[in-house]
Design a protein around this motif. Structure first.
Motif, PDB file in Angstrom:
ATOM      1  N   ILE A   1      45.553  46.231  43.492  1.00  0.00           N
ATOM      2  CA  ILE A   1      44.018  46.270  43.651  1.00  0.00           C
ATOM      3  C   ILE A   1      44.152  47.310  45.179  1.00  0.00           C
ATOM      4  N   ASP A   2      43.545  48.171  45.174  1.00  0.00           N
ATOM      5  CA  ASP A   2      43.433  49.320  46.333  1.00  0.00           C
ATOM      6  C   ASP A   2      42.765  48.879  47.327  1.00  0.00           C
ATOM      7  N   ASP A   3      42.984  49.656  48.473  1.00  0.00           N
ATOM      8  CA  ASP A   3      42.231  49.051  49.889  1.00  0.00           C
ATOM      9  C   ASP A   3      40.692  49.039  49.617  1.00  0.00           C
ATOM     10  N   GLY A   4      40.324  49.910  48.720  1.00  0.00           N
ATOM     11  CA  GLY A   4      38.738  49.836  48.497  1.00  0.00           C
ATOM     12  C   GLY A   4      38.224  48.945  47.372  1.00  0.00           C
ATOM     13  N   GLY A   5      39.249  47.894  46.991  1.00  0.00           N
ATOM     14  CA  GLY A   5      38.803  46.829  46.167  1.00  0.00           C
ATOM     15  C   GLY A   5      39.092  47.205  44.663  1.00  0.00           C
ATOM     16  N   ILE A   6      39.535  48.372  44.627  1.00  0.00           N
ATOM     17  CA  ILE A   6      39.424  48.750  43.001  1.00  0.00           C
ATOM     18  C   ILE A   6      40.954  48.635  42.179  1.00  0.00           C
ATOM     19  N   CYS A   7      40.737  48.150  40.961  1.00  0.00           N
ATOM     20  CA  CYS A   7      41.779  47.687  40.408  1.00  0.00           C
ATOM     21  C   CYS A   7      42.593  48.913  39.766  1.00  0.00           C
ATOM     22  N   THR A   8      43.886  49.254  40.465  1.00  0.00           N
ATOM     23  CA  THR A   8      44.615  50.609  39.997  1.00  0.00           C
ATOM     24  C   THR A   8      45.416  50.160  38.834  1.00  0.00           C
ATOM     25  N   SER A   9      45.769  48.963  38.483  1.00  0.00           N
ATOM     26  CA  SER A   9      46.692  48.806  37.183  1.00  0.00           C
ATOM     27  C   SER A   9      46.471  47.378  36.818  1.00  0.00           C
ATOM     28  N   ALA A  10      46.446  47.197  35.663  1.00  0.00           N
ATOM     29  CA  ALA A  10      46.440  45.735  35.069  1.00  0.00           C
ATOM     30  C   ALA A  10      47.554  45.549  33.921  1.00  0.00           C
ATOM     31  N   ARG A  11      48.010  44.495  33.897  1.00  0.00           N
ATOM     32  CA  ARG A  11      48.591  44.270  32.544  1.00  0.00           C
ATOM     33  C   ARG A  11      48.435  42.532  32.370  1.00  0.00           C
ATOM     34  N   ILE A  12      48.275  42.454  31.142  1.00  0.00           N
ATOM     35  CA  ILE A  12      47.810  41.088  30.711  1.00  0.00           C
ATOM     36  C   ILE A  12      48.887  40.719  29.403  1.00  0.00           C
ATOM     37  N   GLY A  13      49.584  39.461  29.434  1.00  0.00           N
ATOM     38  CA  GLY A  13      50.374  39.031  28.686  1.00  0.00           C
ATOM     39  C   GLY A  13      49.893  37.741  28.095  1.00  0.00           C
ATOM     40  N   ILE A  14      49.775  37.563  26.631  1.00  0.00           N
ATOM     41  CA  ILE A  14      49.207  36.382  26.125  1.00  0.00           C
ATOM     42  C   ILE A  14      50.152  35.504  25.392  1.00  0.00           C
ATOM     43  N   THR A  15      50.141  34.432  25.453  1.00  0.00           N
ATOM     44  CA  THR A  15      51.126  33.641  24.483  1.00  0.00           C
ATOM     45  C   THR A  15      50.554  32.342  24.039  1.00  0.00           C
ATOM     46  N   GLY A  16      51.144  31.768  22.907  1.00  0.00           N
ATOM     47  CA  GLY A  16      50.412  30.502  22.209  1.00  0.00           C
ATOM     48  C   GLY A  16      49.504  30.817  21.338  1.00  0.00           C
TER      49      GLY A  16
END
Lengths: 799, 295
Positions: B208-223
């Motif tokens: 998340i950058d200084d402006g509060g914007i999400c610049t990258s995201a990775r989500i892993g799901i198990t089960g």
């Protein structure tokens, strides 16, 4: 003179040093020269005909000594007995043959069909895989209600409709009471099947001496003498030529309370081969080959006035007994269930019918509480169900219906007499610890924040001190239920106590030594408690039903009184006075007001054996044997309070707080009682929240390991807040009622009542155990959906 | 019905990766690697697995340890135990979701024996570390007697107990890429009460950058499904936005969309429940990671 006593003291358990330093001796720790290892071939089918068993490949495998099938040993093995048979005429009792090794058909997954004996456990296990059994699968039935339906597969040809019995008990006239009642509420209440899970699975070692015909069986059991008796009856090997030893036993919870097929098989195989044989149960086997508990489908109905007076209860139960009758199976869902349905309440009309049903599942028998948790669950659940229905507070309704406090017996309509009780007192003590009004405020505030909290109560009563033999015998018991002791005073004044009880974690070596030490005024180190060996001590009944102190402790008191009486005679003779003048305190015999006339315990003990100055006609030695058969059961009670927190988004349900007030009469060792209460609560909460044995329709156990069956662990619990009220029993001189099962009996209804309370505002009236996250999530989703539908219907009507 | 004794097997304890790979080759796929053994040995005792041989990696040099690299990445040897992950300062200060996941594996005994390499190579569909491996973008190192290669974590898990490893390859370690400034990661799970495996487990890694914007995201799901998966459809909704409640909830509704129709259905949880919980736990993982990213 002051009397120092250890009664009521938190003495550390003398058993524990050996156990926690690895010096325990469980069956698997025992070794004999030339020991062989036995492994069993077990049915993978719930129900199948055995066409043929080919053991040739197994018999020829490396390390294999012998392979036996049921047909090989049919005569020697006999049929396992049901030790408790209900009335044939009124209950239609059926007790079909139970071969230790099945040879015509198998009736549950795990039913043993052949025994492989080899030089090592590994060789025996490998050869198990080589035994070829030609099974012809049959339709199976696992649900007790479905098993009674027309056309259901039949488990035993001689039990039509799969009925082992159809038993009933009652009081007053329930139907008349229901017809007059303002309110009648009914609910189907499932008490799911549980797997006992003692820390040590079962294990057996058998050794036979062909020269003396003496057979010794070491087995992880709660009842060594009954195992010997039943073994002898089943196999015809004479009782006095059989020795049964229960060495250290790592828990039982009731599931080691029977004569098992493996005990008979190991004994007979050792005899056939004249070699010692050992069988150690794997946990996987334990899940199918050791008895399960509970498994009731109950249709319950409660009736009463609109202002909170309960007038009657009706319960119909399908009790799943599994593929065969285990030793005590018929007693559990009948005597120990039906006679408890009055709870601690005044209502006079009760109707109970129980169908005991054979199914293609592991046999079901006693599991900690045994019948009483099932009864308490129905009673305490239905009391709260009724209170909700009439819109009254669950505590107010209970108070209105409680039996008044009594000290010397209260006759219940069902025909039993409670010994002593103060149900109001236990509830008041619980409310001292748990601020009910404050909780209700907290609950409302939490709900506003989207948090679901609920409180549930269980004002339970139980039946303990399993005894009066005549009563039990009239109700179907095939053995007496008294208990025994021997007190053997040695010449130096130290003492060996031989008890007929058979502890497997309960701490009898400590508790009985505390009693002996206090009565004789000698240090605890000078007392040894011996149990669990038919060759070392007199016949005893064993440990179950919270009976060891209430019955076995009293048998010890009788023997202590006898040796003290005799010792007084010896001391009086020595002091030249009449024995009536002699007092005994703190290990000293003395005559009141005559300071110089004192004789210490040790001198009297030595005198008894030296025998140079005994009163005329008095035998030398100082030893006594006693058998105690009480006139009544004991009836502990209490109030347990559970607070439950539910995550509305996921349904995850957590025990947030637990308060337990138990009244077990007088307490010898509070630490040991607390330990039993804690363990019992853990098991009761485990049942309520997460434990459940699941069968597929064709008889496969779907929860066949600890990876699938959720035994709770310490992280699942908050700190338990325990306390006691004390209402001594009049049934024994110790005033002790028994404390082994309170938690399992009280906890499950308290927890489920709490969960229902948390969801009451959504219109939820009942939940079946276990309260898994998914079940709770679905309940919440469905309730919200129903509420939305109601609101929109109301809105439409409004238009 | 088993008696808790394995079928006979040969035992090898090589000292180099090369020898280990050769041992695997010799048994033509009928050997199993022992890297802790808390999944393998129970399966062997139940005779669900009866390999001809096991190749124990305990004596192989260089497979243990956690190293902080100059570029901010972390290298973890495959034989590093859960306990070592949980107690590592390097892990806790740079990729705390690894420790968070490891600390939720089974019980103390398993955490003392079980290894990161064992968990990833076994690829239990409900294992905890696979979700974190996907979310943090692990580079997974595999070696045979002759060659070495690196496999991206989102291409590593292929199916039920199935990975991209070849039969003669040993998983030697992983590299956790530098997470950079403004990043945060978290792992949350709904545990099976019996096994403590994940009914659903979700790991999220965000920047998340200084402006509060999400610049990258990775989500892993198990089960939830047949193997650990990356939920790109949920990630896409987060990137470029401020992570307020409505954005997170919208993303969460896409959590696990990749395995729609493939959710596991068993005695512990229905597919419907797993799907719903994947969404709830996706939101919880994203919120927890976002909080760490902004602190």
């Amino acid at each position: 003179m002051t009397t120092e006593t250890l009664i009521g003291q938190e003495v550390k358990r003398v058993e524990d040093h050996a156990l926690i330093t690895g010096r325990g001796q469980y069956v698997d720790d025992l070794r004999l020269p030339g020991l062989l290892h036995l492994a069993l071939v077990r049915s993978p089918y719930g129900h199948a005909k055995i066409n043929r068993i080919d053991v040739s490949a197994a018999a020829n495998a490396d390390g294999v000594v012998s392979v036996f099938t049921g047909a090989d040993l049919a005569e020697q093995l006999g049929s396992l007995p049901a030790g408790w048979l209900l009335d044939e005429e009124t209950a239609g009792m059926k007790a079909p043959e139970h071969p230790p090794l099945a040879f015509e058909k198998v009736r549950y997954v795990g039913d043993a069909v052949a025994a492989v004996v080899a030089n090592s456990p590994a060789a025996a296990s490998d050869a198990v895989a080589l035994v070829e059994v030609d099974y012809e699968p049959l339709d199976a039935v696992t649900d007790a209600e479905k098993a009674t339906a027309d056309g259901a597969p039949i488990v035993h040809d001689d039990a039509p409709g799969n009925l082992a019995f159809d038993w009933s008990v009652g009081a007053g006239d329930y139907e008349a009471a229901a017809a007059e009642a303002d309110v009648v509420v009914s609910e189907r209440i499932i008490n799911q099947r549980l797997i006992p899970n003692p820390m040590e699975a079962r294990g057996i070692m058998a050794d036979y001496n062909g020269g003396t015909d003496q057979l010794t069986i070491w087995t992880s059991t709660q009842i060594p003498h009954l195992v010997r008796l039943l073994f002898s009856l089943v196999t015809g090997h004479p009782e006095h030529k059989v020795r049964v030893v229960a060495p250290d036993v790592g828990g039982g919870f009731g599931c080691k309370l029977y004569l098992y097929a493996e005990e008979v098989i190991c004994g007979i195989v050792a005899k056939q081969l004249e070699r010692p044989v050992k069988w150690i149960e794997s946990r996987t086997e334990n899940y199918v080959a050791t008895t399960h508990g509970r498994d009731h489908i109950a249709d319950a109905e409660i009736c009463g006035t609109s202002d909170g007076i309960v007038t009657g209860l009706k319960v119909h139960v399908y009790a799943n007994l599994g593929g065969y009758l285990s030793t005590f199976a018929p007693a559990i869902p009948t005597i120990l269930f039906g006679l408890m349905l009055g709870g601690c309440y005044k209502f006079e009309n009760l109707s109970c019918t129980v169908k005991g049903v054979f199914t293609n599942t592991t046999p079901v028998d006693a599991y900690r509480g045994a019948g009483r948790p099932e009864a308490t669950y129905v009673v305490e659940r239905m009391m709260e169900r009724y209170a909700h229905e009439i819109g009254r507070d669950v505590l107010g309704v209970r108070r209105r219906n409680f039996v008044r406090p009594f000290k010397r017996g209260h006759d219940m309509p069902i025909g039993v007499t409670y010994d002593s009780g103060n149900y109001q007192g236990a509830l008041a003590a619980a409310l001292d610890k748990f601020d009910y009004q404050a909780f209700r405020a907290e609950q409302r505030a939490a709900r506003r924040e989207g948090k679901l909290l609920g409180v549930g109560f269980s004002t339970y009563i139980e039946i303990c001190g399993m005894a009066p033999s005549a009563v039990a015998g009239a109700l179907g018991a095939g053995a007496g239920l008294w208990e025994s002791s021997t007190v053997r005073v040695h010449p130096t004044g130290t003492v060996t106590v031989f008890t007929g009880t058979s502890p497997h974690g309960q701490g009898h070596e400590t508790t009985l030594a505390q009693i002996t030490s206090s009565r004789l005024g000698i240090p605890m180190e000078n007392v040894e408690v011996v149990h669990g060996d038919t060759e070392r001590h007199q016949f005893g009944t064993g440990t179950f039903g919270s009976r060891s102190l209430a019955v076995g402790g009293e048998a010890l008191m009788m023997s202590l009184d006898k040796v003290i009486d005799k010792a007084k005679q010896i001391a009086a003779h020595e002091m030249g006075v009449d024995s009536k003048q002699v007092s005994f305190e703190n290990g000293t015999f003395y005559v009141e007001d005559i300071q110089e006339r004192e004789i210490p315990w040790g001198d009297v003990a030595l005198g008894a054996y030296w025998a140079k100055n005994l009163p005329d006609g008095l035998e030398p030695g100082l030893e006594a044997v006693s058998f105690f058969d009480p006139q009544n059961f004991t009836w502990p009670f209490g109030t347990h309070v559970a607070v439950i927190e539910i995550d509305e988004m996921t349904g995850e349900t957590k025990l947030a707080r637990y308060v337990a007030i138990d009244d077990v009469g007088n307490v010898i060792n509070p630490m040991i009682v607390d330990g039993m209460v804690h363990g019992g609560i853990a098991q009761g909460v485990g049942q309520a929240l997460q434990e459940c044995a699941v069968y597929s329709d064709d008889g496969q156990l779907m929860t066949g390991s600890m990876m699938d069956y959720a035994v709770p662990t310490a992280e699942d619990f908050p700190n338990f807040e325990t306390g006691r009220t004390v209402t001594p029993t009049t049934v024994n001189s110790l005033g002790a009622k028994g404390a082994g099962e309170t938690g399992t009996i009280a906890a499950s209804p308290a927890v489920v009542n709490a969960a229902v309370d948390a969801l009451k505002h959504l219109g939820v009236t009942h939940l079946n155990m276990p309260l898994s996250a998914e079940k709770m999530w679905r309940t919440i989703q469905d309730a919200k959906e129903a509420r939305r539908a109601r609101r929109s219907a109301a809105a439409r009507r409004g238009n | 019905m088993t008696t808790g004794v394995t079928d006979p097997f040969a035992y090898h304890a090589p000292t180099t990766v090369r020898e280990a790979s050769q041992a695997l080759l010799r048994y033509r796929g009928d050997a199993k690697v022992l890297a802790g053994g808390h999944s393998l040995i129970p399966m062997m005792k139940l005779r669900i697995a009866s390999p001809q041989a096991i190749v124990d990696l305990r004596n192989v040099e260089g497979l243990k340890g956690i190293t902080a690299n100059d570029d901010g990445s972390i290298t973890i040897g495959s034989m590093t135990t859960y306990y070592e992950l949980i107690t590592s300062d390097v892990i806790n200060s740079n990729a705390s979701s690894i420790a968070e996941a490891a600390s939720q594996v089974a019980d103390t005994q398993v955490r003392n024996w079980g290894t990161i390499g064992g968990s990833l190579a076994h690829a239990d569909p409900a294992g905890d570390l696979p979700a974190v491996a996907v979310a943090l973008g692990f580079e997974i190192h595999a070696a045979s007697a002759r060659s070495q290669r690196t496999i991206a974590s989102d291409r590593f898990f292929r199916g039920y107990l199935e990975t991209a490893l070849r039969p003669n390859e040993i998983l030697t370690g992983v590299t956790v890429p530098a997470q950079g400034a403004g990043s945060g990661d978290a792992y949350v799970k709904l545990a099976n009460k019996a096994s403590h495996y994940a009914i659903v487990g979700v790991a999220a890694s965000l920047t998340i950058d200084d402006g509060g914007i999400c610049t990258s995201a990775r989500i892993g799901i198990t089960g939830a499904g047949p193997h650990a998966v990356r939920s790109r459809r949920a990630e896409r909704i987060l990137v470029g936005k401020e992570l307020n409640e409505s954005v997170v909830n919208r993303a969460a509704q896409r959590g696990g969309a990749e395995i729609a129709g493939l959710f596991n259905d068993d005695v512990h949880a229905s597919a419907e429940y797993r799907e719903a919980m994947t969404q709830v736990y996706t939101a919880r993982a994203v919120n927890a990671a976002a909080e760490r990213a902004m602190n």
